[in-house]
Write an enzyme that holds these catalytic residues in place. Sequence first.
Site, PDB file in Angstrom:
ATOM      1  N   HIS A   1       0.818  -1.213   0.000  1.00 24.51           N
ATOM      2  CA  HIS A   1       0.000   0.000   0.000  1.00 24.51           C
ATOM      3  C   HIS A   1       0.853   1.266   0.000  1.00 24.51           C
ATOM      4  CE1 HIS A   1      -4.113  -1.742   1.393  1.00 24.51           C
ATOM      5  NE2 HIS A   1      -3.936  -1.800   0.095  1.00 24.51           N
TER       6      HIS A   1
ATOM      7  N   CYS B   1      -6.253  -9.591 -19.974  1.00 27.48           N
ATOM      8  CA  CYS B   1      -6.138  -9.033 -18.624  1.00 27.48           C
ATOM      9  C   CYS B   1      -4.866  -9.464 -17.905  1.00 27.48           C
ATOM     10  CB  CYS B   1      -7.358  -9.406 -17.779  1.00 27.48           C
ATOM     11  SG  CYS B   1      -7.537 -11.174 -17.467  1.00 27.48           S
TER      12      CYS B   1
END
Length: 752
Positions: free
Chosen positions: A361, A673
């Site tokens: 993060h 993808c």
Amino acid sequence: MPKPLLVAKKILQESAQAADTQELVQLIVNRIRSSLNVDVCSLYLVDSNEHLTLTATEGLADGAVGNIKLAFGEGLVGTIAQRQHLMNLPYAEQHPKYKYFPVSGEEHYQGYLGVPMIHLGNTLGVLVVQVKETRRFSDEEEAFLVTMGAHLVSSLSGNLQKLLDIESLSDTSNIRRLRGINGAAGVCIAKGWVVKDELSLESIPERSGSGVEFERTRIADALLSTREDLDGETLNNHGGDTLNALMEVYRLLLVSPELSDGIEEELLAGVSASTALKRSMLKQIAVFDAMEDPYLKARADDLRVLAIRIYRQLQNLEPEIIETNEPIVLIGKNISVEHFAKVDSKWIAGIASSQGSSLSHTSVLANALGIPAVVGLDEHNLDDLHGTDIILDGNLGLLIANAPEPIIEEYERLIKLEAARQANLAHLKELPAESTDGKTIRLFCNTGLLADISPGLERGSEGIGLYRSEIPFMVHDTFPTEEEQVKIYRGVLKAYAPKPVVMRTLDIGGDKALPYFPIQEENPFLGWRGIRFALDYRNIQLDQIRAMLLANIGLDNLQIMVPMLSNEEELLSVHRLVDEAISQLKEEGQPVHKPAIGIMAEVPAVIWMLPKLRDYIDFVSIGSNDLTQYLLAVDRNNSRVSHLYSHNHPAVIDAIFLIAKECKRLNIDLSVCGEMASDPKAVLLLMGMGIRTLSMSAFKLPIIKWLVRHADTQECRTILDHVRDLSTTKAIEAHLQAHLEKIGYAKMFGRQ
């Protein structure tokens, strides 16, 4: 001939022993000369006056070093630097740009090969090799020198020309150069700020409790206070939607049953609240730490950050206050989202930490804020960097402290150049991804956490091409309830509505295991994974489908995708489950309807089954990562064979071409993808195949959009036709790289 990367690795290892700059550059030319078995190897670097200076040579006269200088466009070396293209000449003297320097003693060397050394679109130097005989260097020799030039310019800080202005690194002993992992691209110069609160979960002391009820109250109060702090930081944050999304992740974890149940289990064993917190969190962290998938492995960082926040509340520990009125580089063992919330983001110039990964993060937020980040630094004692002048190079994963003036000036130039490039990309958000011949390519993003939602939207994503629904299952100690799943899926669908969101059904097995449902297999990638597992546990799959349908009410942007499909009966079983879920929910009074249903093409068998599946699918999405692994029989996580993995392999390209051709014939929407969708070389081929939807990491969207807007699909088709006649991955990538350079991609973003 030795492999170039092995030679480069040896040079880099030996460079650590170099006493000074001259010894370092001399080492480079010596190793290249012996590896290629040539008469001469010379290295020219661009100095502060924008001249190419002979910096080191093995074979030319010693007196030539430092005395041969050429302007861009002057001589063979200057021409190579200006054109940013190699020269391979069998008879150098016959070239009109040839320039003779008596001091060089080079009149006896005729065979000539020179390659530019480029970083961030700029020529930093030229590598030259020469032989006495009249001959053209082979393709293999050419490729070797090109690879050496590219690898060395990156690994040796990408700033070799700055070293010309420094007599010796030993004369500037206060310089510190730390290497790490590229967390977020970019370069900054600012003061270092070493964070002080370096608590670790493992170091929390374990103690007996003072009664279950007493400890239960303590942990409940700590959880509530943590939630209130998160809410307050969200209201006052200056980091935008991305920071809010990351805070939401922590809020969801705070109320997750696996956290409360895990703590309760430990409390009943008679331990203190902090010990119960430590033990329960470490159990969950161990699950993610053991995973091979780097995306999932990075989720362990979130749990560590949250655990320390709760522990501070338990112990009434005050967090550090960061007060600054100038840009700073936040430095520490693990810079977390919490640190971002302590300071106005306008003052955060960069992030450097000894922990973390490119998918943590910290890196996600740094990318969203557009600031460089270097994580996984090779040194843990960072305290003396506080208040020092820091150069942070997120492109190369490099931190330089107390750099001399020439290096600072060079980085200031690079910062200005990068700012101009980013300005050129920023406007793309509002522009379509449209090729030069008017073909539109839809650019979607891949995600799996709420924290990844904002970066995609901020970069102009037109939808989610792959939502990894297994994440909520992996962060629980039990299978999540339908209600819990609805809440998570609703958040994703609502954030993107009315843009489409493709949710992949539960895909576990292989390198993705559930902590509460371990699967032991000798060959997990060919075993009980994806839809095979889900259909064997029909109730779990039914609950998930119900949750997706409920989350979609009033939004109508859900699409369901089936992973690891290998036969028609599996697809029919999924349809029966969806129909049953709809029937049940309608009986309960819920206004649900059947969404589009598609499949992932990752098992090679699907290639030949598409005509049989046509009546049961609305779209196909190529999972290029697994498809490549299965076609080549290569586990890309296995270091012994991972070098054989490439989605630019001729067989992989042919397989995807066949899928694209068949989907066009059957009128089935097709997308890609996997990582192939964000590889600039591969994108040229995909556009040539007629594929018009690509899904990738949010941070690759602007770059790929730029590429699309500078490419011509008809020309891409010509490239594809040529590539399909080539027999090696190496030849294919060289041809694609040449076209990237032709359209200006290499100058804009560097070689791929």
